[in-house]
Design a protein around this motif. Structure first.
Motif, mmCIF file in Angstrom:
data_model
loop_
_atom_site.group_PDB
_atom_site.id
_atom_site.type_symbol
_atom_site.label_atom_id
_atom_site.label_comp_id
_atom_site.label_asym_id
_atom_site.label_seq_id
_atom_site.Cartn_x
_atom_site.Cartn_y
_atom_site.Cartn_z
ATOM 1 N N GLY A 204 54.774 112.218 60.014
ATOM 2 C CA GLY A 204 54.650 110.774 60.107
ATOM 3 C C GLY A 204 55.697 110.159 61.008
ATOM 4 N N ASN A 205 55.798 108.847 60.936
ATOM 5 C CA ASN A 205 56.735 108.082 61.756
ATOM 6 C C ASN A 205 58.171 108.350 61.316
ATOM 7 O OD1 ASN A 205 57.644 106.251 63.641
ATOM 8 N ND2 ASN A 205 57.169 104.451 62.400
ATOM 9 N N VAL A 206 59.080 108.323 62.258
ATOM 10 C CA VAL A 206 60.517 108.551 62.008
ATOM 11 C C VAL A 206 60.692 109.811 61.149
ATOM 12 C CG1 VAL A 206 62.715 107.505 61.381
ATOM 13 C CG2 VAL A 206 60.833 106.033 62.104
ATOM 14 N N SER A 207 60.173 110.904 61.644
ATOM 15 C CA SER A 207 60.317 112.207 60.981
ATOM 16 C C SER A 207 59.978 113.273 62.026
ATOM 17 C CB SER A 207 59.400 112.308 59.755
ATOM 18 O OG SER A 207 58.040 112.263 60.125
ATOM 19 N N SER A 208 59.685 114.467 61.569
ATOM 20 C CA SER A 208 59.311 115.546 62.475
ATOM 21 C C SER A 208 58.682 116.664 61.678
ATOM 22 C CB SER A 208 60.538 116.071 63.239
ATOM 23 O OG SER A 208 61.344 116.877 62.394
ATOM 24 N N PHE B 261 59.432 112.812 69.031
ATOM 25 C CA PHE B 261 59.969 113.214 67.726
ATOM 26 C C PHE B 261 60.334 114.698 67.760
ATOM 27 C CE2 PHE B 261 57.032 109.729 66.855
ATOM 28 C CZ PHE B 261 57.809 108.873 66.078
ATOM 29 N N GLY B 262 61.304 115.079 66.924
ATOM 30 C CA GLY B 262 61.673 116.480 66.824
ATOM 31 C C GLY B 262 62.090 117.046 68.164
ATOM 32 N N GLY B 263 61.556 118.213 68.491
ATOM 33 C CA GLY B 263 61.920 118.875 69.738
ATOM 34 C C GLY B 263 60.915 118.690 70.853
ATOM 35 N N SER B 264 59.926 117.807 70.658
ATOM 36 C CA SER B 264 58.931 117.585 71.700
ATOM 37 C C SER B 264 59.448 116.605 72.742
ATOM 38 C CB SER B 264 57.614 117.068 71.107
ATOM 39 O OG SER B 264 56.918 118.101 70.439
ATOM 40 N N GLU B 265 58.790 116.625 73.861
ATOM 41 C CA GLU B 265 59.136 115.745 74.968
ATOM 42 C C GLU B 265 59.052 114.277 74.542
ATOM 43 O OE1 GLU B 265 57.083 114.746 79.325
ATOM 44 O OE2 GLU B 265 56.531 116.565 78.201
ATOM 45 N N ALA C 124 70.988 102.394 63.760
ATOM 46 C CA ALA C 124 71.492 103.574 63.062
ATOM 47 C C ALA C 124 70.878 104.850 63.626
ATOM 48 C CB ALA C 124 71.200 103.462 61.568
ATOM 49 N N LEU C 125 69.591 104.804 63.967
ATOM 50 C CA LEU C 125 68.958 105.963 64.602
ATOM 51 C C LEU C 125 69.612 106.261 65.939
ATOM 52 C CD1 LEU C 125 65.146 105.280 63.967
ATOM 53 C CD2 LEU C 125 66.582 106.949 62.793
ATOM 54 N N GLU C 126 69.824 105.221 66.730
ATOM 55 C CA GLU C 126 70.430 105.403 68.051
ATOM 56 C C GLU C 126 71.842 105.963 67.948
ATOM 57 O OE1 GLU C 126 70.039 101.486 69.609
ATOM 58 O OE2 GLU C 126 68.043 101.857 70.462
ATOM 59 N N ALA C 127 72.554 105.586 66.890
ATOM 60 C CA ALA C 127 73.937 106.032 66.709
ATOM 61 C C ALA C 127 74.037 107.404 66.060
ATOM 62 C CB ALA C 127 74.699 105.011 65.870
ATOM 63 N N SER D 276 65.866 112.647 64.904
ATOM 64 C CA SER D 276 65.287 113.198 66.131
ATOM 65 C C SER D 276 64.370 112.196 66.827
ATOM 66 C CB SER D 276 64.494 114.472 65.812
ATOM 67 O OG SER D 276 63.276 114.171 65.147
ATOM 68 N N THR D 277 64.166 111.026 66.225
ATOM 69 C CA THR D 277 63.266 110.009 66.766
ATOM 70 C C THR D 277 63.811 109.411 68.063
ATOM 71 O OG1 THR D 277 62.544 109.444 64.519
ATOM 72 C CG2 THR D 277 62.111 107.826 66.259
ATOM 73 N N ALA D 278 63.017 109.440 69.120
ATOM 74 C CA ALA D 278 63.387 108.779 70.379
ATOM 75 C C ALA D 278 63.199 107.273 70.212
ATOM 76 C CB ALA D 278 62.523 109.298 71.519
ATOM 77 N N THR D 279 64.208 106.498 70.584
ATOM 78 C CA THR D 279 64.143 105.058 70.396
ATOM 79 C C THR D 279 63.963 104.337 71.731
ATOM 80 O OG1 THR D 279 66.565 104.915 70.492
ATOM 81 C CG2 THR D 279 65.548 105.123 68.304
ATOM 82 N N GLY D 280 63.499 103.089 71.635
ATOM 83 C CA GLY D 280 63.313 102.268 72.822
ATOM 84 C C GLY D 280 61.928 101.656 72.860
ATOM 85 N N PRO D 281 61.675 100.790 73.811
ATOM 86 C CA PRO D 281 60.370 100.113 73.886
ATOM 87 C C PRO D 281 59.204 101.045 74.175
ATOM 88 C CG PRO D 281 61.723 99.604 75.818
ATOM 89 C CD PRO D 281 62.613 100.287 74.833
#
Length: 348
Positions: free
Chosen positions: A39-43, A68-72, A165-168, A206-211
């Motif tokens: 799901g979202n914000v997981s892997s 997410f995780g180790g994917s691109e 917090a995710l970004e940090a 592991s979640t990539a953040t941004g728009p």
């Protein structure tokens, strides 16, 4: 990446992306292939205990979605709903040569699985605490959108403190908006304890953040609460103007569906703590315009109505409620989850 003994990670290059895939040691036994979608914000890390608990003749795979995780960390085009994700999953399944697989989707991953079934052959579907077939927020029971711009849904609904917090990379247990607190307060029922909580937090981080990824963009709105869904990023994929998989009821070939949910789910329910209309109704967000204009989304009732239509038109489904479980029945009651899943796969 914190892998459990018996799980290995590999990268799979498809024509769409470079994907990280977990498999259980010994995969390729020739039995049914089960593909897990997080799901979202997981892997994929969250699926490890279930993968290891499956019978030896079942091949288990878990795929990290883009970003997410180790994917691109490829950008997400939310105007396609969750199709960027479902097309990615199919590209991995095709690259691995698996054919029609048994799909298991959790939360947003449930939406990915339903979209996949609309576009590609599937052996069976298991939905764990899935997003409603009409998306997340902003709809009436029949799926009708409350506003033409899907006000109050999408990327603007994410808590900025949580995103920060995710970004940090925040692993602290003191920050009430940090991943650990969100996991304890929302992903599982109160009082549930796991020896793997550090792994689950690493998975969330592991979640990539941004728009272009999580949470996505948003636009101003004249409707309450003042913002509307954008066209980029994860949360906008589930805005009702972008996402509607209720057409699964019309599939000519209907794979059997298992719907698993916890009765203490704080995220997907008919009174979700993440639905801004419900929070407005509860007085948490000021200015709520009332029940007629901004009713809380009846997520469970919507899912049940679509699945009942699925059954009425020749399909079959079962709903299994885990008493005392939150948003993660597979973590909280794994023995029962595995028993149901195996029976479902064997009977497909």
């Amino acid at each position: 990446m914190p892998l459990f003994e018996g799980i290995r990670a590999s990268t799979v290059q498809t024509d769409r992306l470079l994907a990280n895939v977990l498999t259980r040691t010994g995969a390729g036994a020739g039995g049914p292939a089960v593909v897990f979608v997080h799901g979202n914000v997981s892997s994929s890390l969250f699926w490890q205990p279930i993968m290891l608990a499956l019978p030896d003749d079942v091949d288990a795979y878990a795929i990290d979605l883009r970003g997410f995780g180790g994917s691109e960390g490829a950008p997400v085009d939310a105007s396609r709903g969750v199709r960027d994700f479902s097309d990615d999953v199919y590209s991995v399944v095709r690259e691995l040569g698996l054919g029609p697989v048994h799909l298991v989707g959790w939360s947003m991953g449930g939406g990915v699985v339903m979209q996949y079934a609309l576009d590609y052959p599937v052996a069976s579907i298991t939905l764990q605490a899935p997003v409603s077939p009409y998306g997340f927020g902003g709809t009436r029971l029949d799926g009708t959108r409350l506003t033409t711009d899907d006000a109050g849904t999408g990327g603007g609904g994410a808590n900025p403190g949580f995103v920060a917090a995710l970004e940090a990379g925040d692993t602290s247990r003191e920050n009430p908006l940090g991943p650990w607190s969100v996991y304890k307060g929302s992903y599982v029922a109160a009082g549930f304890v796991s020896e793997h909580e550090d792994t689950w937090v690493e998975s969330m981080l592991s979640t990539a953040t941004g728009p272009e990824n999580y949470p996505g963009d948003s636009v101003p709105s004249e409707n309450w609460p003042g913002f509307a869904a954008g066209a980029r990023g994860v949360l906008n994929t589930m805005s009702p103007g972008n996402f509607n998989v209720s057409a699964i009821a019309e599939l000519a070939i209907k794979p059997p569906v298992l719907w698993v949910r916890g009765d203490a789910d704080a995220i997907v329910s008919d009174g979700s703590a993440f639905d801004l209309n419900f929070l407005g109704q509860a007085g948490v967000i000021p200015g709520w315009p009332g029940q007629e204009k901004a009713p809380a989304q009846q997520m469970l009732a919507q899912t049940r109505a679509v699945l009942e239509s699925y059954a009425a038109k020749g399909g079959r489904y079962s709903e299994e409620v885990f008493a005392g479980s939150g948003h993660s029945p597979a973590l909280e009651q794994p023995e029962r989850f595995v028993e149901l899943l195996v029976a479902h796969v064997r009977g497909a």
